[in-house]
Write a protein that holds these residues in place. Structure first.
Motif, PDB file in Angstrom:
ATOM      1  N   ILE A 192       0.947  -0.811  -0.124  1.00 28.78           N
ATOM      2  CA  ILE A 192      -0.483  -0.280  -0.332  1.00 28.78           C
ATOM      3  C   ILE A 192       1.128   1.654   0.182  1.00 28.78           C
ATOM      4  CG2 ILE A 192      -1.382   1.090   1.076  1.00 28.78           C
ATOM      5  CD1 ILE A 192      -2.847  -0.840   2.316  1.00 28.78           C
TER       6      ILE A 192
ATOM      7  N   ASN B 140       2.621   1.661  -3.602  1.00 27.53           N
ATOM      8  CA  ASN B 140       1.350   1.788  -4.541  1.00 27.53           C
ATOM      9  C   ASN B 140       0.059   2.099  -4.223  1.00 27.53           C
ATOM     10  OD1 ASN B 140       2.726   0.037  -6.626  1.00 27.53           O
ATOM     11  ND2 ASN B 140       2.836  -0.900  -4.808  1.00 27.53           N
ATOM     12  N   PRO B 141       0.250   4.254  -3.539  1.00 29.24           N
ATOM     13  CA  PRO B 141      -1.237   5.039  -2.547  1.00 29.24           C
ATOM     14  C   PRO B 141      -1.998   5.844  -3.223  1.00 29.24           C
ATOM     15  CG  PRO B 141       0.932   6.407  -2.585  1.00 29.24           C
ATOM     16  CD  PRO B 141       1.520   4.985  -3.810  1.00 29.24           C
TER      17      PRO B 141
ATOM     18  N   GLY C  89      -5.105   4.619  -5.084  1.00 26.04           N
ATOM     19  CA  GLY C  89      -6.079   4.043  -4.752  1.00 26.04           C
ATOM     20  C   GLY C  89      -7.660   3.898  -5.018  1.00 26.04           C
TER      21      GLY C  89
ATOM     22  N   HIS D 229     -10.267   7.443  -7.940  1.00 23.06           N
ATOM     23  CA  HIS D 229      -9.610   6.847  -7.338  1.00 23.06           C
ATOM     24  C   HIS D 229      -8.337   8.547  -7.063  1.00 23.06           C
ATOM     25  CE1 HIS D 229     -10.506   3.973 -10.392  1.00 23.06           C
ATOM     26  NE2 HIS D 229     -12.139   5.065 -10.868  1.00 23.06           N
TER      27      HIS D 229
ATOM     28  N   PHE E  48      -6.080  -0.930  -4.293  1.00 16.78           N
ATOM     29  CA  PHE E  48      -4.442  -0.321  -4.204  1.00 16.78           C
ATOM     30  C   PHE E  48      -4.255  -1.425  -5.385  1.00 16.78           C
ATOM     31  CE2 PHE E  48      -5.478   0.698  -0.395  1.00 16.78           C
ATOM     32  CZ  PHE E  48      -5.281   2.193  -0.121  1.00 16.78           C
ATOM     33  N   ARG E  49      -3.568  -1.071  -6.103  1.00 19.03           N
ATOM     34  CA  ARG E  49      -2.733  -2.360  -7.624  1.00 19.03           C
ATOM     35  C   ARG E  49      -0.772  -2.137  -7.791  1.00 19.03           C
ATOM     36  NH1 ARG E  49      -3.372  -0.747 -12.509  1.00 19.03           N
ATOM     37  NH2 ARG E  49      -3.710  -2.453 -13.414  1.00 19.03           N
TER      38      ARG E  49
END
Length: 211
Positions: A19, A22-23, A25, A39, A78-79
């Motif tokens: 997370i 890669n914040p 979301g 997003h 989260f990707r």
């Protein structure tokens, strides 16, 4: 989310790291107007609550903050990367021809309860922390004090804070764990050549499988 056992990632520290790295979301809500997705960048406070707390903000003109009620359940996705996998990258394909295309990816689902934080002190703190984090890589990091105080005060009034207390974390790391180590490595090396970061994760997966 469907998570086969061999793709499951349940370690809290690993999920928190994903997370934090890669914040950006996807916030899924189901308010008075029905399902919605926004997003937004979110700050993870890993030491708050049992599973952590997410902090962010949206534009005051965004109906989200009036569409949901405090305590409503929300989902944030989260990707951490994804990649198409060609069967031609598997050494075993060229022997038995029994492989098909797939898609590998790493995602974290954070379920939680949302609280609207429409107060200047909270919003100012969120913006300051997000700025400090994401400006850190700049040669000369921008900070809120670089802009006129009146301008910043006006901009802060145009946004509303969001707090999401995480109640459940689900992680899925689909990296070919159900394949032979040589096939994982073959696909990983192909992705590395394409400069896709999933390749690094797959190389680690192959190394673990090789023991």
């Amino acid at each position: 989310m469907y998570v086969p056992a061999h793709f499951n990632e349940s370690r809290k520290d690993v999920l928190h790291t994903l997370i934090a790295q890669n914040p950006f979301g996807s916030l899924i809500t189901n308010g008075k107007s029905g399902l919605d997705a926004n997003h937004i960048p979110l700050e993870l406070a890993a030491d708050e609550g049992d599973l952590g707390v997410l902090h962010g903000h949206v534009a005051r003109s965004n109906p989200l903050w009036q569409d949901v009620a405090n305590g409503d359940e929300v989902l944030v996705i989260f990707r951490a990367g994804d990649a198409y996998i060609s069967p031609t990258w598997y050494p075993s394909k060229h022997e038995a021809h029994k492989q098909v295309p797939t898609w590998n990816y790493i995602v974290v689902h954070a379920h939680g309860r949302i609280t609207i934080r429409d107060d200047e002190k909270y919003v100012r703190g969120v913006v300051a922390r997000l700025t400090r984090t994401h400006e850190a890589t700049q040669a000369v990091p921008w900070k809120m004090g670089d802009a006129p105080k009146e301008y910043i005060d006006t901009m802060l009034k145009a946004i509303v804070g969001l707090q999401i207390d995480i109640t459940r974390l689900t992680g899925k790391s689909k990296l070919g764990q159900n394949k032979e180590a040589r096939d994982i490595q073959g696909a990983a090396e192909a992705l590395k050549a394409l400069d896709n970061r999933i390749g690094d994760a797959m190389l680690e997966c192959a190394a673990q499988k090789q023991g």
